[in-house]
Design an enzyme around this catalytic site. Structure first.
Site, mmCIF file in Angstrom:
data_model
loop_
_atom_site.group_PDB
_atom_site.id
_atom_site.type_symbol
_atom_site.label_atom_id
_atom_site.label_comp_id
_atom_site.label_asym_id
_atom_site.label_seq_id
_atom_site.Cartn_x
_atom_site.Cartn_y
_atom_site.Cartn_z
ATOM 1 N N CYS A 34 0.845 -1.208 0.000
ATOM 2 C CA CYS A 34 0.000 0.000 0.000
ATOM 3 C C CYS A 34 0.879 1.257 0.000
ATOM 4 C CB CYS A 34 -0.882 -0.047 1.237
ATOM 5 S SG CYS A 34 -1.657 1.495 1.679
ATOM 6 N N CYS A 37 0.396 3.832 2.892
ATOM 7 C CA CYS A 37 0.456 3.308 4.263
ATOM 8 C C CYS A 37 1.723 3.718 5.009
ATOM 9 C CB CYS A 37 0.323 1.787 4.253
ATOM 10 S SG CYS A 37 -1.343 1.209 3.859
#
Length: 115
Positions: A34, A37
């Protein structure tokens, strides 16, 4: 990636660290794949000292901890779940700027302090 100032939470420790916590807990569900993230975890790590002793900010690797991730129906990364007394009180899905995260964390602490 989560920083050392954040509490690492796993499927095995979730009950103890989150559901049984005496303070509010914010869980950052993240994954290595991600892109937003990592930056979001770093911002949470920067904010953690401001809320030391008032709440716990934890990180949970969604890929390594599928039981908790599925139990809370976390489908997008990053997702923040805010817990009080073992119950989800709010959530944020997607990356947010530091100012928004600071305000969200403050909203969790304020009602708790005024109890």
């Amino acid at each position: 990636m989560p920083e050392n100032t954040l509490t690492t939470i796993t499927d095995a420790t979730f009950d103890e660290l989150v559901l049984q916590a005496r303070r509010p807990v914010v869980v950052d569900f993240w994954a290595t794949w991600c892109p937003p993230c990592g930056p979001m975890s770093r911002v949470l790590a920067e904010l953690a000292p401001e809320f030391d002793g008032q709440l716990v900010i934890g990180t949970l690797d969604a890929d390594q901890n599928p039981v908790t991730t599925m139990a809370y129906r976390v489908l997008a990364m990053p997702t923040l779940l805010f817990f009080r007394d073992g119950v989800v009180t709010s959530s944020i899905v997607g990356a947010r700027p530091k100012s928004v995260l600071r305000a969200a964390l403050g909203n969790v602490v304020t009602p708790y302090v005024n109890r």
